[in-house]
Design an enzyme around this catalytic site. Structure first.
Site, PDB file in Angstrom:
ATOM      1  CE1 TYR A   1      -4.019   1.942   0.100  1.00 59.07           C
ATOM      2  CE2 TYR A   1      -3.433   2.287   2.379  1.00 59.07           C
ATOM      3  CZ  TYR A   1      -4.374   2.666   1.171  1.00 59.07           C
ATOM      4  OH  TYR A   1      -5.490   3.623   1.283  1.00 59.07           O
TER       5      TYR A   1
ATOM      6  NE  ARG B   1      -7.690  12.331  -6.247  1.00 58.50           N
ATOM      7  CZ  ARG B   1      -7.006  12.155  -5.174  1.00 58.50           C
ATOM      8  NH1 ARG B   1      -5.777  12.472  -4.693  1.00 58.50           N
ATOM      9  NH2 ARG B   1      -7.700  10.993  -4.580  1.00 58.50           N
TER      10      ARG B   1
ATOM     11  CE  LYS C   1      -7.130   2.526  -1.597  1.00 62.39           C
ATOM     12  NZ  LYS C   1      -7.393   3.138  -0.332  1.00 62.39           N
TER      13      LYS C   1
ATOM     14  CD  GLU D   1      -9.278   4.026  -3.781  1.00 61.39           C
ATOM     15  OE1 GLU D   1      -8.272   4.891  -3.142  1.00 61.39           O
ATOM     16  OE2 GLU D   1     -10.135   3.594  -3.183  1.00 61.39           O
ATOM     17  CG  ASP D   2      -6.250   6.913  -6.260  1.00 60.78           C
ATOM     18  OD1 ASP D   2      -6.923   7.480  -5.228  1.00 60.78           O
ATOM     19  OD2 ASP D   2      -5.233   6.419  -6.057  1.00 60.78           O
TER      20      ASP D   2
ATOM     21  CG  ASP E   1     -10.613   4.365   0.542  1.00 60.76           C
ATOM     22  OD1 ASP E   1     -11.187   4.478   1.594  1.00 60.76           O
ATOM     23  OD2 ASP E   1      -9.395   4.157   0.309  1.00 60.76           O
ATOM     24  CG  ASP E   2      -9.646   8.783  -3.187  1.00 58.00           C
ATOM     25  OD1 ASP E   2      -8.583   8.236  -2.795  1.00 58.00           O
ATOM     26  OD2 ASP E   2     -10.024   8.286  -4.283  1.00 58.00           O
TER      27      ASP E   2
ATOM     28  CG  ASN F   1      -1.088   8.878   1.582  1.00 59.18           C
ATOM     29  OD1 ASN F   1      -0.184   8.702   2.361  1.00 59.18           O
ATOM     30  ND2 ASN F   1      -2.379   8.563   1.648  1.00 59.18           N
TER      31      ASN F   1
END
Length: 621
Positions: free
Chosen positions: A169, A222, A240, A312-313, A335-336, A477
């Site tokens: 991760y 992203r 993930k 995600e992203d 999740d973001d 991150n």
């Protein structure tokens, strides 16, 4: 299906036409071989090579005699024995096959004579992993292990989670995504590109597993704080979902990583001859929306109402729109936006035992007003509203956001993106973060900007001058993008700060005292959250479920953790933590009437634990 007797072979009419055709081809080959055996007693293995019998063995399928422009059938027979068993990651045990299993499954001679148990295999593997000095090499070694021995991979990850989490991760997965084209070996998920428009349902059916419960999907625009990595963002869904299994106990076979490739605006990738994605600029507008609409419709059609789709992203402009559009028709979770918010809220709830007061007594200042920042802010406002019974429009006034143009205030309302507008409060314009700290006088400073080194010495010192125990969360991150390091936070605040970050930092010694920084890692939340949705048979996600997850995580922080200045529990207990989060989330799902798995279990914690995947080896007949 198929009946054989001495003279005839019949094919059951219930089979599909493609299956019938395949069986007829197979039977024709078998018949030809049997005739040859009957006529000559045995099949000759000394045929003339000019007849296409390559290597001295009869070329039944024409593979050796075929030229490059001729079509052949790629015959494979999946029998769980011999080499095929050793090459099947779900069932392979390597040197752990017992003497009896080696005899029963034709493994004699295919393995060295030594027999290792799983614990010894794990010990050897960890010894080998620790020889690598480069984290990316550890990542590649673990991915290789996952592809050849699934149970050993998860056993190693579960037993060594604190050591290996930064490898599978953040931060190492970020570097892996940047170099994914170079290290790509075999597909670990589904790639759905613009080429598949109009046939996404067919693509989903190409995935070998049919009982999918969790999908993690990205379009790669992203990735962490690294920007547009296009198709190479696949490392994020893969990472993930490995945590869904290791930390949340969701079966690996029910997890599906997906990357949607609509192109990339990253010029470096477009000019890279080894780039594995579409070499074109990103599709936007109607073309993008139609592809996503087809994808969402196909997922629901193929896997049903209760499959969890985790976004995600995605970039801000798509992330909010997708969540808003599909939250009423699908079981979706970002999740973001939501996972980050839930884990940060848990840390804030836990920190109250160190800083005192209630959540409503504090003032919050964010650097970063994207999907993470606004998502966290909204969940804080909802929790304060829940505690105080005040309307959420009122509780938002305790929360201030700074974006690239300065403090978000009412005078900027017309120029703001829609997701920033709720945070535009009455105040004179303020340009920089330091000036905002001095003007707002926050007790909590939260970084979600994706820009490193933005919590400067002056900012941290200002927070320390305003508060006895300033709470500083540098969440961006990977590590290189963190707003400040743990050492900087503790040193510049003269040991006063309570600090947590998105990526891990080592303990810091300051004036003879050791400070252990916390990690506000989404991995605390999303595996247990997803498990809670699955075990309850949830059909939709609601904010109350996120609050339930936060409260469950905060409750797992012990006095021993508080004594060390920690606001999160250690990852060594993550499976227990995930079970409690799952139980709390499932309870809320049942309370809201959104559960389909009935009746409700009496003890949800025990039920969650009983549903968790165990990576121990199974014995074979």
């Amino acid at each position: 299906m198929m009946c054989l007797n001495k003279n005839t072979i019949t094919i059951n009419n219930t089979l599909t036409p493609p299956t019938k055709r395949l069986l007829r081809k197979l039977l024709a080959v078998m018949s030809s071989a049997l005739k040859e055996v009957r006529n000559g007693g045995e099949v000759s293995v000394t045929e003339d090579f000019s007849n296409g019998h390559g290597g001295g063995v009869r070329d039944l399928y024409g593979e050796d005699s075929a030229t490059e422009d001729q079509l052949i059938t790629p015959w494979t027979f999946s029998v769980a024995s011999g080499c095929s068993l050793l090459r099947n990651p779900r069932y392979n045990k390597g040197l752990a096959f017992t003497e009896g299993e080696r005899d029963a499954h034709y493994l004699r001679g295919l393995l060295p004579p030594a027999v290792f148990n799983q614990e010894l295999q794990e010990k050897r593997l960890m010894h080998n992993l620790r020889q690598y000095e480069v984290p990316l090499h550890r990542y590649m070694a673990l991915m290789d292990l996952q592809e050849r021995n699934e149970r050993l991979f998860y056993k190693v990850l579960i037993d060594n989670v604190e050591e290996l989490l930064p490898v599978v991760y953040t931060p190492t997965v970020g570097e892996a995504c940047q170099k994914y084209g170079s290290i790509f070996r075999r597909p670990q998920g589904l790639y759905i590109s613009l080429k598949e428009k109009g046939k996404i349902l067919e693509v989903l059916k190409n995935w070998p597993e049919k009982s999918i419960q969790v999908i993690v999907v990205t379009d790669g625009e992203r990735i962490l704080g690294l920007g547009d990595l296009g198709c190479q963002g696949m490392g994020i869904p893969v990472g993930k979902l490995s945590l869904y299994t290791a930390l949340g106990g969701v079966r690996p076979s029910s997890c599906l990583p997906i990357t949607i490739d609509v192109g990339t605006n990253n010029e470096k990738l477009l000019n890279d001859e080894f780039y594995i994605g579409l070499k074109q600029k990103r599709a936007t507008g109607k073309e993008y929306e139609e592809l996503l609409e087809e994808f969402m419709r196909a997922v629901k059609q193929n896997y049903g109402e209760k499959v969890l789709i985790q976004f995600e992203d995605f970039a801000n402009h798509n992330a909010f729109d997708l969540l808003e559009k599909y939250s009423s028709s699908h079981l979706v979770f970002n999740d973001d936006i939501q996972g980050t918010a839930s884990v940060v809220l848990a840390g804030l709830l836990a920190s109250l035992k160190l800083v005192g007061g209630t959540l409503a007594d504090h003032t919050f200042l964010f650097l970063g007003a994207g999907e993470a920042g606004t998502g966290i802010a909204e969940l804080i406002a909802l929790e304060i509203s829940k505690q105080t019974k005040a309307p959420v429009q009122e509780t938002r006034k305790k929360i201030w956001l700074v974006d690239s143009k300065g403090l978000i205030v009412r005078s900027r309302l017309e120029s703001l993106q829609h997701f920033k507008k709720p945070w535009a409060h009455e105040h004179e314009p303020v340009k920089g973060l330091l000036d905002a700290v001095k003007a707002i006088k926050p007790t909590v400073l939260i970084g979600s900007s994706g820009v490193g080194k933005t919590f400067t010495r002056e900012v941290v010192e200002a927070m320390a001058s305003l508060n006895k125990k300033p709470l500083i969360l540098a969440l961006s991150n990977p590590t290189s993008q963190s707003e400040c390091t743990a050492e900087e936070a503790y040193t510049w605040s003269k040991g006063k700060a309570i600090f947590a970050s998105g990526s891990p930092f080592d303990p810091v010694e300051y004036e003879g005292k050791v400070f252990v920084p916390g990690q506000a890692n989404n991995a605390y939340i999303f595996p247990g959250f997803g498990l809670g949705l699955i075990i309850s048979g949830a059909i939709r996600v609601r904010d109350d479920m996120l609050l339930a997850a936060s409260e469950a995580l905060a409750a797992q922080v012990s006095q021993e953790n508080y004594d060390k200045g920690l606001i999160y529990p250690p990852f060594s207990n993550i499976r227990k933590i995930s079970a409690h989060i799952a139980a709390n989330v499932a309870a809320k799902v049942y309370d809201l009437g959104l559960a389909s798995h009935l009746p409700r279990p009496k003890d949800l914690v025990k039920y969650a634990e009983s549903c968790m995947y165990s990576p121990g080896y199974r014995s074979y007949r």
